[in-house]
Design a protein around this motif. Structure first.
Motif, PDB file in Angstrom:
ATOM      1  N   LYS A  19       0.822  -1.201   0.000  1.00  0.00           N
ATOM      2  CA  LYS A  19       0.000   0.000   0.000  1.00  0.00           C
ATOM      3  C   LYS A  19       0.859   1.255   0.000  1.00  0.00           C
ATOM      4  N   ASP A  20       1.969   1.187   0.746  1.00  0.00           N
ATOM      5  CA  ASP A  20       2.900   2.302   0.794  1.00  0.00           C
ATOM      6  C   ASP A  20       3.463   2.568  -0.598  1.00  0.00           C
ATOM      7  N   LEU A  23       1.466   4.488  -3.346  1.00  0.00           N
ATOM      8  CA  LEU A  23       1.216   5.925  -3.251  1.00  0.00           C
ATOM      9  C   LEU A  23       2.391   6.730  -3.814  1.00  0.00           C
ATOM     10  N   GLU A  50       7.677   5.810   8.555  1.00  0.00           N
ATOM     11  CA  GLU A  50       6.733   4.707   8.631  1.00  0.00           C
ATOM     12  C   GLU A  50       6.292   4.398  10.059  1.00  0.00           C
ATOM     13  N   TYR A  55       0.335   6.376  10.566  1.00  0.00           N
ATOM     14  CA  TYR A  55       0.847   6.057   9.229  1.00  0.00           C
ATOM     15  C   TYR A  55       0.140   4.841   8.624  1.00  0.00           C
ATOM     16  N   LYS A  56       0.073   3.751   9.375  1.00  0.00           N
ATOM     17  CA  LYS A  56      -0.559   2.534   8.864  1.00  0.00           C
ATOM     18  C   LYS A  56      -2.053   2.749   8.612  1.00  0.00           C
ATOM     19  N   LEU A  59      -2.529   4.548   5.341  1.00  0.00           N
ATOM     20  CA  LEU A  59      -2.405   3.661   4.185  1.00  0.00           C
ATOM     21  C   LEU A  59      -3.692   2.852   3.984  1.00  0.00           C
ATOM     22  N   SER A  63      -6.450   3.243   0.661  1.00  0.00           N
ATOM     23  CA  SER A  63      -6.878   2.151  -0.225  1.00  0.00           C
ATOM     24  C   SER A  63      -8.394   2.063  -0.337  1.00  0.00           C
TER      25      SER A  63
END
Length: 243
Positions: A19-20, A23, A50, A55-56, A59, A63
């Motif tokens: 996913k990172d 982007l 990260e 951050y997570k 992501l 999506s």
């Protein structure tokens, strides 16, 4: 059991990396500005790295909001151009020339579902369809004047009128928010009633000014670009009569 747990952690990490990598990375000011200019609404996650809080979750939310353009920026030199001083998620809109910031240091709780809702609430476009989610963003905007197109989805002229007003909207960025109200929905009956309208009366165009809580209705007839433009300009000049 430990092997299964280890495998699960590897899978989660791999998914996050995917996913990172999906982007765009904005590495300088010109790339950031080009990204902001590329669409009516864009989202940028300004993160130090990260391991940053949120951050997570960012992501995950990114999506879920396709095709809304989303990018990452970890370059602190770029942050200054947008008055960013700490990890922040920002939404840039052309409809009201606004930058909506979510400073993560001020967020006690953060999850991907909440971020997805934050994106949807603030996803105001040149012409935004009114619903329970977008209503929050519309009324929170610093632009309090709405140009309203009341039209029944599925009618012969619905798409034509939406496109016509959408093309006119950029001329009034920062002055009006152009809003589409689907008169075929029972949930919008109250909005129509405020203007003295029913579904059978549509399509019509009106203006609502939140600062004065006043409304104006364009007289019935063809909804042409010229008539709507004259309607908007008359409001800005202060010559419209209250409906």
């Amino acid at each position: 059991m430990l092997f299964i747990l280890f495998l699960s952690l590897l899978t989660t990490s791999a998914t996050a990396k995917e996913k990172d990598s999906a982007l765009p990375r904005l590495t300088d000011a010109s790339a950031a500005q080009a990204f902001i200019d590329s669409a009516e609404v864009v989202v940028i996650g300004f993160f130090q790295g990260e391991d940053s809080f949120g951050y997570k979750e960012f992501l995950e939310a990114a999506s879920e909001v396709s095709p809304l353009p989303v990018a990452l920026c970890t370059e602190r030199d770029v942050w200054a151009a947008y008055d960013i001083t700490s990890d922040t998620i920002s939404i840039f809109r052309k409809a009201d020339l606004h930058q909506e910031n979510l400073p993560l240091s001020e967020s006690k709780k953060l999850d991907s579902e909440g971020l997805t809702r934050f994106f949807r609430i603030n996803e105001l476009r040149y012409i935004t369809e009114y619903n329970a989610v977008t209503a929050v963003g519309l009324f929170n905007s610093e632009v309090k004047t709405h140009l309203l197109l009341f039209a029944n989805r599925g009618s012969a002229d619905f798409t034509k009128l939406k496109d016509r007003l959408g093309a006119l909207a950029p001329e009034y960025s920062g002055k009006f928010l152009f809003v589409l109200v689907n008169g075929a929905l029972q949930s919008n009956a109250r909005s129509l009633g405020y203007f003295g309208l029913k579904s059978r009366d549509l399509p019509r165009v009106g203006i609502y000014d939140g600062d004065s809580d006043r409304k104006w209705l364009l007289p019935s007839g063809e909804i042409s670009t010229e008539r709507v433009k004259e309607f908007c300009d008359s409001f800005l000049q202060g010559t419209l009569q209250i409906s």
